[in-house]
Write a protein that holds these residues in place. Sequence first.
Motif, short mmCIF file in Angstrom:
data_model
loop_
_atom_site.label_atom_id
_atom_site.label_comp_id
_atom_site.label_asym_id
_atom_site.label_seq_id
_atom_site.Cartn_x
_atom_site.Cartn_y
_atom_site.Cartn_z
N SER A 26 0.82 -1.21 0.00
CA SER A 26 0.00 0.00 0.00
C SER A 26 0.85 1.25 0.00
O SER A 26 0.41 2.30 -0.45
CB SER A 26 -0.94 0.02 1.21
OG SER A 26 -0.20 0.07 2.41
N THR A 27 2.09 1.17 0.48
CA THR A 27 2.93 2.35 0.50
C THR A 27 3.53 2.66 -0.86
O THR A 27 4.03 3.75 -1.08
CB THR A 27 4.08 2.21 1.52
OG1 THR A 27 4.89 1.12 1.15
CG2 THR A 27 3.56 2.05 2.92
N ALA A 29 2.07 3.40 -3.47
CA ALA A 29 1.34 4.51 -4.06
C ALA A 29 1.91 5.85 -3.61
O ALA A 29 1.66 6.87 -4.23
CB ALA A 29 -0.14 4.42 -3.67
N HIS A 30 2.67 5.86 -2.56
CA HIS A 30 3.24 7.09 -2.02
C HIS A 30 4.73 7.18 -2.28
O HIS A 30 5.47 7.77 -1.50
CB HIS A 30 2.96 7.16 -0.51
CG HIS A 30 1.51 7.00 -0.18
ND1 HIS A 30 0.58 7.97 -0.47
CD2 HIS A 30 0.84 5.99 0.39
CE1 HIS A 30 -0.62 7.55 -0.08
NE2 HIS A 30 -0.48 6.35 0.43
N ALA A 31 5.18 6.65 -3.38
CA ALA A 31 6.61 6.56 -3.67
C ALA A 31 7.30 7.91 -3.68
O ALA A 31 8.41 8.05 -3.16
CB ALA A 31 6.83 5.85 -5.01
N GLU A 32 6.67 8.92 -4.25
CA GLU A 32 7.30 10.23 -4.31
C GLU A 32 7.47 10.83 -2.92
O GLU A 32 8.50 11.43 -2.61
CB GLU A 32 6.51 11.18 -5.22
CG GLU A 32 6.52 10.77 -6.69
CD GLU A 32 7.92 10.66 -7.29
OE1 GLU A 32 8.81 11.47 -6.94
OE2 GLU A 32 8.12 9.75 -8.11
N ASP A 33 6.45 10.66 -2.06
CA ASP A 33 6.57 11.14 -0.68
C ASP A 33 7.69 10.41 0.05
O ASP A 33 8.43 11.02 0.84
CB ASP A 33 5.26 10.93 0.09
CG ASP A 33 4.13 11.80 -0.43
OD1 ASP A 33 4.41 12.84 -1.07
OD2 ASP A 33 2.96 11.44 -0.20
N MET A 34 7.80 9.12 -0.19
CA MET A 34 8.85 8.32 0.45
C MET A 34 10.22 8.80 -0.02
O MET A 34 11.14 8.98 0.79
CB MET A 34 8.64 6.85 0.13
CG MET A 34 7.36 6.29 0.72
SD MET A 34 6.86 4.72 0.00
CE MET A 34 8.14 3.66 0.62
N GLU A 36 11.03 11.69 -1.14
CA GLU A 36 11.30 13.02 -0.58
C GLU A 36 11.76 12.93 0.88
O GLU A 36 12.70 13.61 1.29
CB GLU A 36 10.08 13.93 -0.69
CG GLU A 36 10.38 15.33 -0.21
CD GLU A 36 9.25 16.30 -0.44
OE1 GLU A 36 9.12 17.22 0.39
OE2 GLU A 36 8.50 16.15 -1.43
N THR A 52 12.61 8.27 -7.59
CA THR A 52 12.10 6.95 -7.94
C THR A 52 12.63 6.55 -9.32
O THR A 52 12.95 7.40 -10.15
CB THR A 52 10.56 6.91 -7.94
OG1 THR A 52 10.07 7.89 -8.87
CG2 THR A 52 10.00 7.20 -6.55
N THR A 103 2.47 2.50 9.04
CA THR A 103 2.65 3.65 8.15
C THR A 103 4.08 3.69 7.64
O THR A 103 5.00 3.11 8.22
CB THR A 103 2.36 4.98 8.88
OG1 THR A 103 3.36 5.18 9.88
CG2 THR A 103 0.97 5.00 9.51
N TRP A 104 4.25 4.43 6.54
CA TRP A 104 5.60 4.64 6.01
C TRP A 104 6.46 5.36 7.04
O TRP A 104 7.63 5.02 7.23
CB TRP A 104 5.54 5.42 4.70
CG TRP A 104 6.82 6.10 4.38
CD1 TRP A 104 7.02 7.44 4.25
CD2 TRP A 104 8.11 5.50 4.16
NE1 TRP A 104 8.34 7.70 3.96
CE2 TRP A 104 9.04 6.52 3.91
CE3 TRP A 104 8.57 4.19 4.17
CZ2 TRP A 104 10.38 6.29 3.66
CZ3 TRP A 104 9.92 3.95 3.92
CH2 TRP A 104 10.80 4.98 3.68
#
Length: 127
Positions: A26-27, A29-34, A36, A52, A103-104
Amino acid sequence: MLLHSRGRGETGNEDGIVGAVVAITSTLAHAEDMAEMISRYRHAHGLSTVKTDPQLTAIAERQAKAMAASGIMDHSVAGSFTARMSGVRTSMAAENIAAGTKTWAETFRMWQTSPGHNANLLRAPTR
């Protein structure tokens, strides 16, 4: 997720690679936030940022799916890390996996407090 580090790699190009496999699909989907968050952490330690990379992300997704299908949390479920990275043009790569966090941010904090995982987060590109 595998991340691409900005910096000079062994080929002299700006292509050093830092990688992290996140075994919480599920994380993804948040690759750009990760990326950063990892970049800010690396920058605070005087290191290059990450971005990424589609090829590395696909490798990470295969590893995460193999671990989920087998029920085994291990770096070698989908083959050795070296074998999975063969054919990828990289001067450096590392892999972090995690389970048990919700959570991430929790995963990232766990990695920061683990000497081996933190060393992967703070690997410098080969010059």
